[in-house]
Scaffold this active site. Structure first.
Site, mmCIF file in Angstrom:
data_model
loop_
_atom_site.group_PDB
_atom_site.id
_atom_site.type_symbol
_atom_site.label_atom_id
_atom_site.label_comp_id
_atom_site.label_asym_id
_atom_site.label_seq_id
_atom_site.Cartn_x
_atom_site.Cartn_y
_atom_site.Cartn_z
ATOM 1 N N PHE A 98 0.857 -1.198 0.000
ATOM 2 C CA PHE A 98 0.000 0.000 0.000
ATOM 3 C C PHE A 98 0.886 1.240 0.000
ATOM 4 C CE2 PHE A 98 -2.349 3.509 1.858
ATOM 5 C CZ PHE A 98 -3.452 3.515 1.044
ATOM 6 N N ASP A 139 9.303 2.621 1.479
ATOM 7 C CA ASP A 139 8.150 3.421 1.903
ATOM 8 C C ASP A 139 8.027 3.249 3.411
ATOM 9 O OD1 ASP A 139 5.680 4.339 2.702
ATOM 10 O OD2 ASP A 139 4.594 3.566 0.960
ATOM 11 N N LYS A 166 3.098 9.928 8.100
ATOM 12 C CA LYS A 166 2.201 9.816 9.265
ATOM 13 C C LYS A 166 2.669 10.499 10.568
ATOM 14 C CE LYS A 166 -0.785 6.178 7.691
ATOM 15 N NZ LYS A 166 -0.291 5.494 6.479
HETATM 16 C C1 PLP Z 1 -0.677 5.637 5.021
HETATM 17 C C2 PLP Z 1 0.320 5.156 4.039
HETATM 18 C C3 PLP Z 1 0.516 5.805 2.811
HETATM 19 C C4 PLP Z 1 -0.371 6.937 2.339
HETATM 20 O O1 PLP Z 1 -0.201 8.078 3.129
HETATM 21 P P1 PLP Z 1 -1.226 9.320 2.929
HETATM 22 O O2 PLP Z 1 -0.689 10.341 3.875
HETATM 23 O O3 PLP Z 1 -2.580 8.821 3.270
HETATM 24 O O4 PLP Z 1 -1.125 9.743 1.516
HETATM 25 C C5 PLP Z 1 1.525 5.357 1.990
HETATM 26 N N1 PLP Z 1 2.309 4.319 2.333
HETATM 27 C C6 PLP Z 1 2.152 3.671 3.506
HETATM 28 C C7 PLP Z 1 3.076 2.546 3.850
HETATM 29 C C8 PLP Z 1 1.148 4.052 4.385
HETATM 30 O O5 PLP Z 1 0.988 3.392 5.538
#
Ligand code: PLP
Length: 405
Positions: free
Chosen positions: A133, A218, A247
């Site tokens: 994700f 990521d 986050k």
């Molecule tokens: C939450 C998340 C995203 C997306 O972040 P947003 O601030 O909602 O755009 C991308 N990668 C990972 C691993 C996430 O947990």
């Protein structure tokens, strides 16, 4: 305002792209939230991991107040003091990678995708993982290895292919002469807390070096401090070329960053990428206060101490009579794999004052604040146990087929 009135207001004026629970929060403090009815909740999934220091950390709140009276935003064709200072803090904790600021995880991933293509042009393909994700913008859904996030948006950005997590051969099979990068979450969060194995990440580093590919982590969820180190790559001891984080980066402010090794970052010349809000003073001031607080309050020690305790405590509920198949944990990312769909259980927990999440239908997920106390964790697990017990009684001996939501 009453919850029913708030719901009416939302249905009248807010686009209905979220499944919302009929609870409206009005106040937060640490791992506690209060709703419009005055009910108190223990929050073990604060802001989907945004509130790494809990809600409304006093030092972060103070920094926001102070900065908001001094300077909120100036454009990036000028300098602001807070951006440089926050970049220095992040960089110092990330082996001197250079920092680009933006406003969300997806945006940071877009920057990483653009940088990878730019730095390795004309190569353009990126291998990501199945069940990954990476966010909801176009590049991010294209990178995300789950067809449901792409449905209805064709054509998605070309050049992405999806390999199996923890399967080096599968990644190698996806690489050709047009590949520029490999991108993955060191611990998949949304898909149910699936950690990469150290051997897999080491293998990816080697593969990337052999083929001159960029390795992108990521770390939107895994950094800062979520795995008991500033960054997840330090937990694994594997050095990526590019890192994205968001986050919990700035105590709850909408902030994100992409970090890159200087020689890679050099490809992003003026005019190649930009963000109007990126690195604004108020978010950076919050970030500076947050990173200082994480250091002063030794949140990583807390994660590293309470993590093993959680293994033991949660290990006790991994049994058929509780309907629990397995517990997966990396730092303060916790996934509890149920033998039945977890939506009703999450609702029951909420009704008993505990906020947790359920992902992919059957995996309960917790991302506790990094500074949570053992007492609060114990309280949360106790409520969970009681709710599990009720859920198992409800579903009886019937083991439902796992479903995805
Ligand atoms: C939450 C998340 C995203 C997306 O972040 P947003 O601030 O909602 O755009 C991308 N990668 C990972 C691993 C996430 O947990």
């Amino acid at each position: 305002m009453k919850i029913s009135d708030i719901q009416d207001q939302f249905s009248e004026h807010v686009i209905a792209n979220y499944n919302r629970t009929p609870v409206c929060f009005v106040r937060g403090e640490g791992s506690r939230l209060w709703d419009t009815e005055g009910r108190e909740y223990l929050d073990l999934f604060p802001g989907w991991g945004v509130a790494g220091l809990g809600h409304c950390h006093p030092k972060v709140a103070e920094a926001i107040c102070k900065q908001s009276k001094k300077l909120i935003h100036v454009a990036n064709n000028f300098y602001n003091e807070e951006q440089g200072a926050f970049a220095e803090i992040i960089s110092t904790h990330a082996d001197n990678r250079k920092v680009y600021f933006c406003n969300s995880g997806a945006e940071a991933n877009e920057a990483a995708i653009k940088l990878a293509r730019l730095a390795r042009q004309p190569r353009y393909k990126i291998v990501t993982m199945m069940e990954s994700f990476h966010g909801r913008t176009f590049g991010a859904i294209s990178a995300t290895g789950q067809p449901e996030y792409q449905a209805g948006f064709s054509p998605i950005v070309p050049g992405f292919s999806y390999a199996r997590m923890n399967d080096l051969a599968s990644v190698a099979e996806n690489i050709d002469q047009d590949t520029c990068a490999i991108m993955l979450e060191p611990v998949q969060g949304e898909s149910g807390v699936i950690p990469a194995t150290p051997e897999f990440l080491q293998g990816l580093r080697k593969l990337a070096d052999e083929k001159n590919l960029l390795l992108i982590f990521d770390e939107v969820q895994t950094a800062p401090c979520r795995l008991g180190k500033w960054f997840g790559y330090q937990y694994y001891g594997v050095q990526p070329d590019i890192i994205t984080t968001a986050k919990a980066i700035a105590g709850g402010m909408p902030m994100a960053a992409m970090l890159a090794k200087p020689e890679v970052a050099a490809a992003l010349k003026p005019g190649t990428h930009a963000s109007t809000f990126g690195g604004h003073s108020i978010g950076c001031a919050a970030g500076i206060a947050g990173w200082k607080a994480m250091e002063e309050e030794k949140v990583m020690d807390n994660v590293n101490t309470l993590g093993p305790w959680l293994d033991e405590r949660l290990g006790a509920i991994v049994k058929p009579v509780m309907g629990v198949k397995a517990v997966r944990r990396a730092g303060f990312m916790i996934g509890i794999v149920l033998e039945f769909p977890g939506a009703d259980l999450v609702a029951d927990c909420r009704n008993h004052g505990l906020l947790i999440n359920c992902t992919h239908g059957t995996v309960l997920r917790m991302l506790p604040a990094l500074n949570i106390s053992k007492e609060d964790l114990e309280k949360g697990v106790t409520i969970l146990e009681e709710c599990l017990d009720r859920a198992v009684r409800r579903t009886g001996s019937v083991r439902l087929t796992p479903v995805r939501d």
